[in-house]
Design a protein around this motif. Structure first.
Motif, PDB file in Angstrom:
ATOM      1  N   LYS A   2       0.869  -1.179   0.000  1.00 58.86           N
ATOM      2  CA  LYS A   2       0.000   0.000   0.000  1.00 58.86           C
ATOM      3  C   LYS A   2       0.909   1.233   0.000  1.00 58.86           C
ATOM      4  CE  LYS A   2      -3.455   2.052   2.929  1.00 58.86           C
ATOM      5  NZ  LYS A   2      -3.961   2.068   4.289  1.00 58.86           N
ATOM      6  N   LYS A 191       3.361  -6.723  10.478  1.00 62.42           N
ATOM      7  CA  LYS A 191       2.995  -5.534   9.704  1.00 62.42           C
ATOM      8  C   LYS A 191       4.244  -4.667   9.565  1.00 62.42           C
ATOM      9  CE  LYS A 191      -0.812  -3.148  10.954  1.00 62.42           C
ATOM     10  NZ  LYS A 191      -1.550  -3.059   9.697  1.00 62.42           N
ATOM     11  N   VAL A 193       5.692  -0.823   8.267  1.00 61.43           N
ATOM     12  CA  VAL A 193       5.437   0.545   7.790  1.00 61.43           C
ATOM     13  C   VAL A 193       6.791   1.137   7.445  1.00 61.43           C
ATOM     14  CG1 VAL A 193       4.638   2.853   8.430  1.00 61.43           C
ATOM     15  CG2 VAL A 193       3.340   0.840   9.161  1.00 61.43           C
ATOM     16  N   ASP A 227       1.718  -7.463   4.337  1.00 61.19           N
ATOM     17  CA  ASP A 227       1.095  -6.287   4.966  1.00 61.19           C
ATOM     18  C   ASP A 227       2.137  -5.179   5.131  1.00 61.19           C
ATOM     19  OD1 ASP A 227      -0.261  -4.399   6.426  1.00 61.19           O
ATOM     20  OD2 ASP A 227      -0.751  -5.713   8.118  1.00 61.19           O
ATOM     21  N   THR A 229       3.074  -1.137   4.257  1.00 61.08           N
ATOM     22  CA  THR A 229       2.601   0.188   3.817  1.00 61.08           C
ATOM     23  C   THR A 229       3.790   1.127   3.712  1.00 61.08           C
ATOM     24  OG1 THR A 229       0.519  -0.159   4.974  1.00 61.08           O
ATOM     25  CG2 THR A 229       1.042   2.108   4.380  1.00 61.08           C
TER      26      THR A 229
END
Ligand code: PGA
Length: 240
Positions: A2, A191, A193, A227, A229
């Motif tokens: 993403k 996750k 980031v 996952d 981002t």
């Protein structure tokens, strides 16, 4: 992956903070994978402010950090242990014993890598925060690092020494070696980031998002994470 493009560094930090806050409020004993460098400073300021003003608690949170310079300990103001204490931990209610960072002053570096790697196996991260080097490194995994790598000692690339020299009195003071999580350890987080700001990151960001998945651009392995981002400001996104 993403991709979130923001107008400014402040907005990038806000976006990252809202993901972080959601993780910590959903799971008070979350394991956070943290990064050093200029990029996450805005995020850390927002975490500290939120703790102070809204009382979000980190009493049960555990943290692991990506890397540390060889030869520097927590008392050195250039060490990543010092950076984390000054820029984040001392502003939160996290018990110091819940914060983990590889020991750059360990006498036996191979044993320290082994110890840290076992710890990472026990503490699966709910979230991993990453910056990216202008050469596409993540943590201190420089171009050419195998995707299957675990915690290891690395000789820093010349470009990394140049990039980090701004933080030292003299370029000769930048340590030449570091302990770092490997790419396999980073991919183990539930996750991820990854943050980037500024035009000097634009080439690496382009490779991260649109380039081939190649060990020549370590961050490109994140294309394989379920996952992940990327939060970038417009300058870092300018080649997308
Ligand atoms: P920076 O470093 O946040 O200081 O730009 C990022 C990195 O080298 O991973």
């Amino acid at each position: 992956m993403k991709v979130v493009i923001t107008k400014s560094y402040e907005e990038m930090s806000m976006e990252a903070f809202s993901v972080m806050r959601a993780v910590v409020t959903a799971e008070p004993s979350a394991v956070l994978g943290l990064a050093t460098g200029s990029t996450p400073l805005g995020l850390y300021r927002l975490m500290a402010e939120d703790h102070r003003e809204k009382g979000t608690s980190y009493k049960k949170v555990r943290t692991v950090n990506l890397d540390e310079y060889v030869g520097l300990g927590p008392e050195s103001d250039q060490s990543y242990a010092y950076f984390m204490r000054e820029n984040l931990f001392r502003h939160l209610d996290i018990p110091p014993e819940n914060t983990h960072i590889a020991n750059g002053k360990a006498g036996d570096l191979a044993a320290e890598c082994h110890r840290y790697n076992s710890l990472l196996g026990q503490l699966q991260r709910d979230i991993q925060i990453l910056g990216i080097g202008s050469n596409g490194h993540i943590a201190f995994n420089e171009p050419g690092t195998p995707f299957g790598s675990e915690t290891h000692v690395v000789a820093l690339a010349e470009s990394t020494i140049r990039d980090n020299a701004r933080l030292f009195a003299r370029a000769e003071d930048v340590p030449r070696k570091a302990l770092t999580m490997g790419l396999k350890n980073i991919m183990h987080a539930k996750k991820i980031v990854i943050l980037a700001n500024g035009a000097n990151k634009a080439g690496a960001v382009r490779g991260l998002v649109c380039g081939a998945v190649t060990e020549q651009l370590p961050a490109s392995v994140l294309q394989l994470h379920p996952d992940c981002t990327l939060i970038v400001d417009e300058a870092a996104a300018s080649l997308l």
